[in-house]
Each structure stands twice: as structure tokens, then as C-alpha cells.
Scaffold this motif. Structure first.
Motif, short mmCIF file in Angstrom:
data_model
loop_
_atom_site.label_atom_id
_atom_site.label_comp_id
_atom_site.label_asym_id
_atom_site.label_seq_id
_atom_site.Cartn_x
_atom_site.Cartn_y
_atom_site.Cartn_z
N MET A 1 91.03 51.92 76.17
CA MET A 1 90.70 50.50 76.24
C MET A 1 91.40 49.77 75.10
O MET A 1 91.02 49.89 73.95
N ARG A 2 92.44 49.03 75.43
CA ARG A 2 93.21 48.33 74.42
C ARG A 2 92.98 46.82 74.45
O ARG A 2 93.51 46.09 73.61
N ASP A 3 92.24 46.37 75.42
CA ASP A 3 92.01 44.94 75.59
C ASP A 3 91.03 44.44 74.52
O ASP A 3 89.86 44.80 74.51
N LYS A 4 91.53 43.63 73.61
CA LYS A 4 90.71 43.06 72.55
C LYS A 4 90.35 41.61 72.82
O LYS A 4 89.87 40.90 71.94
N GLN A 5 90.58 41.16 74.04
CA GLN A 5 90.31 39.77 74.41
C GLN A 5 88.84 39.44 74.19
O GLN A 5 87.95 40.20 74.55
N LEU A 6 88.59 38.28 73.60
CA LEU A 6 87.23 37.86 73.36
C LEU A 6 86.55 37.46 74.66
O LEU A 6 87.17 36.87 75.55
N ARG A 7 85.28 37.80 74.75
CA ARG A 7 84.47 37.45 75.90
C ARG A 7 83.20 36.77 75.42
O ARG A 7 82.78 36.98 74.30
N GLN A 8 82.60 36.02 76.29
CA GLN A 8 81.35 35.33 75.95
C GLN A 8 80.23 35.87 76.83
O GLN A 8 80.41 36.04 78.04
N TYR A 9 79.09 36.12 76.20
CA TYR A 9 77.94 36.69 76.90
C TYR A 9 76.70 35.85 76.65
O TYR A 9 76.49 35.37 75.52
N ASP A 10 75.91 35.70 77.68
CA ASP A 10 74.60 35.06 77.53
C ASP A 10 73.59 36.19 77.37
O ASP A 10 73.32 36.93 78.32
N ILE A 11 73.03 36.33 76.18
CA ILE A 11 72.17 37.48 75.91
C ILE A 11 70.85 37.41 76.68
O ILE A 11 70.12 38.40 76.74
N ARG A 12 70.54 36.26 77.27
CA ARG A 12 69.32 36.17 78.09
C ARG A 12 69.49 36.96 79.38
O ARG A 12 68.49 37.33 80.02
N ASN A 13 70.73 37.23 79.77
CA ASN A 13 71.00 37.96 81.01
C ASN A 13 71.81 39.23 80.74
O ASN A 13 72.63 39.63 81.55
N ALA A 14 71.55 39.83 79.58
CA ALA A 14 72.31 41.02 79.19
C ALA A 14 71.38 42.06 78.57
O ALA A 14 70.29 41.74 78.09
#
Length: 207
Positions: free
Chosen positions: A1-14
Motif C-alpha cells: 500500500m503506497r497510496d498516501k492520499q489524504l481521506r476524510q472520515y466521519d467518525i459517527r459512521n466509522a
């Protein structure tokens, strides 16, 4: 896994975790109750094993890391000797982490597979105040942003568990990397049954 792209997460649904004693805390590498055994050596957690892997040419440092019952203390020891980390660590650390997670699963199958599967199809997110690589950093509300590499490795492992028989995960071969060593010995295949044969690492002073 080389993908360091930033992602956004909603912790209410995680399945989001920060502290080991909170819900989903067993997914953390710091979590107690998931003991390991590699080369017949008892290791307290996947975090301790991961940190020890940084120093294949320095068995004394590995011994110091392994002798810590507290994974945070083991991490602090590793940071102290950061300049002696294996030269390819930045390129290979994700591969090492993936292997450590497989070892954790193999030797704690019932508990860890149950924890993984209980997350369903939710994103798995390690919440961190400052590490946007392995985890994701809160923005002050319900959103977190980061590469979340650990969470994504756990999600990959979860999908593999869903689609394969348990026996597939009960033996973990050594990584095909140079100097894959623990206390001067080549790391062998790690099996589920090894967890009952572990020997405690010796306490050792250094320098």
C-alpha cells in the motif's frame, strides 16, 4: 500500500478508535490481550513486534524494545534509537505493519477476527492527534482527515477474513526482505499454535 492520499472520515459512521479500552480499541496495535509469539519468544503486542522489526542489525536494541510490557514504552525506546533504524524502513514499514497484523490475527484468531468482523462494512479509522499517516486527525468536529494507512490495512484484512477460510490465516510466512531478523535469528513461519510455547524475553540493560 503506497497510496498516501489524504481521506476524510466521519467518525459517527466509522469504527473509529483512539484509546484501547474504548469501543473498537482491540483494533489498535497498542491493545493488550493479543499476545504474540515469534521464534518462540513471547511478545506483548503487535506494536512491540513492529517496533522491534526496525532494528534487525541491533539485537541489543531489539531486546530493549521486546522487554517492555507496555507498548508505548517500547515505542519510546524505538524512537530513542531512531537513527539506527533499518535503512529501508520508510519504504518497507507498511509491509512490516501488514505482516504484524497477520501475526496478530493468526495467534489471536477468535478475538481479533471477531473484532474485525464486528465492524461490518464501516470504515476503520485510527484517530490520532498528530499522525496523519497511520491514522486520521480530528478537525474539531466529527470529521477526521488523514491517510489512515493502519485503518485501511485493517479493512483489507477484514475483507480477506470474510472471503477465506480461517485456516488460511493460521500460518504467516516470513517477509521476503533482507535481514528479516529477531535477536540475530531469521524470523520463521509464525503459526497459530506457537502462542502457547512462548518464552519471555530477558530483561537487559544497554550501554
Amino acid at each position: 500500500m503506497r497510496d498516501k492520499q489524504l481521506r476524510q472520515y466521519d467518525i459517527r459512521n466509522a469504527a473509529a478508535f483512539r484509546r484501547t479500552r474504548e469501543k473498537w480499541g482491540g483494533l489498535s496495535n497498542m491493545a493488550a490481550g493479543f499476545p504474540l509469539c515469534v521464534n518462540d519468544l513471547a511478545i506483548q503486542s503487535s506494536e512491540v513486534l513492529y517496533q522491534a522489526c526496525r532494528f534487525p542489525h541491533n539485537p541489543d536494541i531489539q531486546q530493549l524494545v521486546l522487554s517492555n510490557a507496555n507498548p508505548m514504552d517500547a515505542k519510546k525506546v524505538a524512537r530513542h534509537y531512531d537513527g539506527m533504524t533499518r535503512s529501508d524502513w520508510e519504504l518497507s514499514r507498511v509491509l512490516f505493519m501488514k505482516w504484524c497484523l497477520r501475526v496478530k490475527l493468526a495467534q489471536n484468531w477468535d478475538n481479533f477476527s471477531t473484532e474485525l468482523l464486528a465492524t461490518g462494512d464501516m470504515p476503520i479509522v485510527e484517530i490520532s492527534s498528530k499522525d496523519g499517516f497511520w491514522g486520521a486527525i480530528p478537525d474539531g468536529g466529527s470529521l477526521c482527515t488523514g491517510a489512515n494507512v493502519l485503518g485501511r490495512l485493517l479493512m483489507q484484512l477484514r475483507e480477506q477474513v470474510k472471503s477465506n477460510s480461517a485456516e488460511r490465516f493460521w500460518a504467516v510466512p516470513p517477509l521476503n526482505v533482507d535481514h528479516f531478523l529477531l535477536l540475530n535469528q531469521p524470523i520463521q513461519v509464525v503459526c497459530k499454535s506457537q502462542s502457547v510455547k512462548a518464552k519471555e524475553p530477558k530483561q537487559q540493560q544497554m550501554f
